[in-house]
Design a protein around this motif. Structure first.
Motif, mmCIF file in Angstrom:
data_model
loop_
_atom_site.group_PDB
_atom_site.id
_atom_site.type_symbol
_atom_site.label_atom_id
_atom_site.label_comp_id
_atom_site.label_asym_id
_atom_site.label_seq_id
_atom_site.Cartn_x
_atom_site.Cartn_y
_atom_site.Cartn_z
ATOM 1 N N PHE A 1 10.631 14.167 -10.570
ATOM 2 C CA PHE A 1 9.362 14.680 -10.032
ATOM 3 C C PHE A 1 9.222 14.302 -8.555
ATOM 4 O O PHE A 1 8.926 15.155 -7.708
ATOM 5 C CB PHE A 1 8.178 14.123 -10.824
ATOM 6 C CG PHE A 1 6.842 14.492 -10.245
ATOM 7 C CD1 PHE A 1 6.260 15.710 -10.546
ATOM 8 C CD2 PHE A 1 6.176 13.625 -9.383
ATOM 9 C CE1 PHE A 1 5.027 16.065 -10.001
ATOM 10 C CE2 PHE A 1 4.952 13.980 -8.827
ATOM 11 C CZ PHE A 1 4.376 15.195 -9.147
ATOM 12 N N PHE B 1 7.260 18.209 -15.579
ATOM 13 C CA PHE B 1 7.627 16.804 -15.566
ATOM 14 C C PHE B 1 6.446 15.902 -15.928
ATOM 15 O O PHE B 1 6.632 14.755 -16.332
ATOM 16 C CB PHE B 1 8.151 16.402 -14.188
ATOM 17 C CG PHE B 1 9.526 16.933 -13.876
ATOM 18 C CD1 PHE B 1 10.457 17.138 -14.872
ATOM 19 C CD2 PHE B 1 9.880 17.243 -12.571
ATOM 20 C CE1 PHE B 1 11.719 17.639 -14.586
ATOM 21 C CE2 PHE B 1 11.138 17.730 -12.268
ATOM 22 C CZ PHE B 1 12.062 17.938 -13.288
ATOM 23 N N GLU C 1 12.301 12.086 -15.867
ATOM 24 C CA GLU C 1 11.287 13.044 -15.414
ATOM 25 C C GLU C 1 10.521 12.550 -14.184
ATOM 26 O O GLU C 1 10.304 13.307 -13.231
ATOM 27 C CB GLU C 1 10.323 13.365 -16.553
ATOM 28 C CG GLU C 1 10.952 14.227 -17.634
ATOM 29 C CD GLU C 1 9.949 14.710 -18.652
ATOM 30 O OE1 GLU C 1 10.047 15.871 -19.078
ATOM 31 O OE2 GLU C 1 9.053 13.916 -19.025
#
Length: 319
Positions: free
Chosen positions: A29, A86, A25
């Motif tokens: 991001f 995220f 994540e």
């Protein structure tokens, strides 16, 4: 009590995203944020030069400005939601927000399909009928053409979104996607979705099939006309103006065909990996094409490159 819970209506959804892969994540991001900033910068510059540079006040660059604005709108309809997912442990979205996001994404995608076909028509008239080009592609023609693509995209999005969101959703409210992607949402409906499937099939024919055929036939005539030009130098300019648009078309439709045309895995273990791959491909499909469009047009078009250099020079070295 169990029966009551199973039949209670869904008030919101949970976007699964990359919840099963938390280590990815933060990486994604940063990557998606950088790509989004490039999209805003690249397409923003294209819009500015098509407005400020009088040499670019032609139908071709008017459509290009629309395409750049469309790409900004398309990514903005989903990227902030993805970036937030995220960083947020509880990735929830309300029913109404889901409907709005679904409408915007569908509208922008359908509009781009129509707009790319109109850009192909513009190139067809410019190369195959150059003497009639000023009359055929006048402001009185190009503005309604662009406007109709936006209207058509919104109409089909309104139909598809209203059909999807009026379905009853009960029990499972987890969307296995980054956004309220319509196919992922339809999987959660606890009712017959045959009307939705038929409606989307008709929309795919109108907004995917018809534009692809129109663009293909346009470029057959364009290529035939270019090949009849006797000099090599004479072929270069029409080829350079068309190659940028054709590259964008191939990337846009090629990615769609790759996403929905590849075979599904029958291996249960491979199916989980494929679901992750499908989500990531869908994510980058919505990012890569808008990011590449201004780069392609800047590299392959001398007029755009000259306009960008002129704009940068004026800002850096004002008189």
């Amino acid at each position: 009590m169990v029966s009551s819970n199973l039949t209670s209506p869904v008030m919101g959804f949970i976007l699964l995203g990359l919840s099963a892969h938390p280590k990815l994540e933060r990486t994604f991001f940063v990557l998606i944020l950088l790509m989004y900033l490039v999209i805003l910068l690249g397409n923003g510059v294209l819009i500015l030069v098509t407005i400020l540079d009088s040499r670019l006040h032609t139908p071709m660059y008017f459509f290009l400005g629309n395409l750049s604005f469309l790409d900004i709108c398309y990514t903005t309809s989903s990227v902030p939601l993805i970036l937030d997912s995220f960083l947020t442990p509880r990735k929830t979205i309300s029913f109404s927000a889901c409907a709005v996001q679904m409408f915007l994404s569908f509208a922008m995608g359908a509009t781009e399909c129509v707009l790319l076909s109109m850009m192909a028509f513009d190139r067809y008239v410019a190369i195959c009928n150059p003497l009639r080009y000023p009359k055929v592609m006048s402001t009185a023609t190009s503005v309604p053409m662009a406007a109709s693509s936006w209207v058509a995209g919104r109409l089909t999005a309104m139909v598809q979104t209203s059909l999807a969101m009026r379905l009853p959703f009960c029990g499972d409210n987890i969307i296995n996607h980054f956004t309220c992607e319509i196919l992922a949402v339809l999987k959660l409906a606890c009712a017959d979705i045959s009307v939705n499937v038929i409606s989307m099939g008709v929309a795919n024919v109108i907004f995917l099939g018809v534009p692809v055929l129109f663009i293909s036939f346009s470029y057959v005539f364009i290529l035939a006309t270019i090949l009849r030009i006797p000099s090599v130098e004479g072929r270069k300019k029409p080829f350079s103006t068309c190659s940028a648009h054709l590259t964008v078309v191939v990337i846009f439709y090629g990615t769609i065909l790759f996403m929905y045309g590849k075979p599904k895995s029958k291996d249960p273990l491979g199916a989980d990996k494929q679901v992750l791959a499908d989500k990531l491909i869908s994510l980058f499909y919505g990012m890569v094409t808008p990011m590449l469009n201004p780069i392609i047009y800047s590299l392959r078009n001398k007029d755009v490159k000259a306009a960008v250099r002129s704009l940068v020079f004026q800002k850096c070295f004002p008189q």
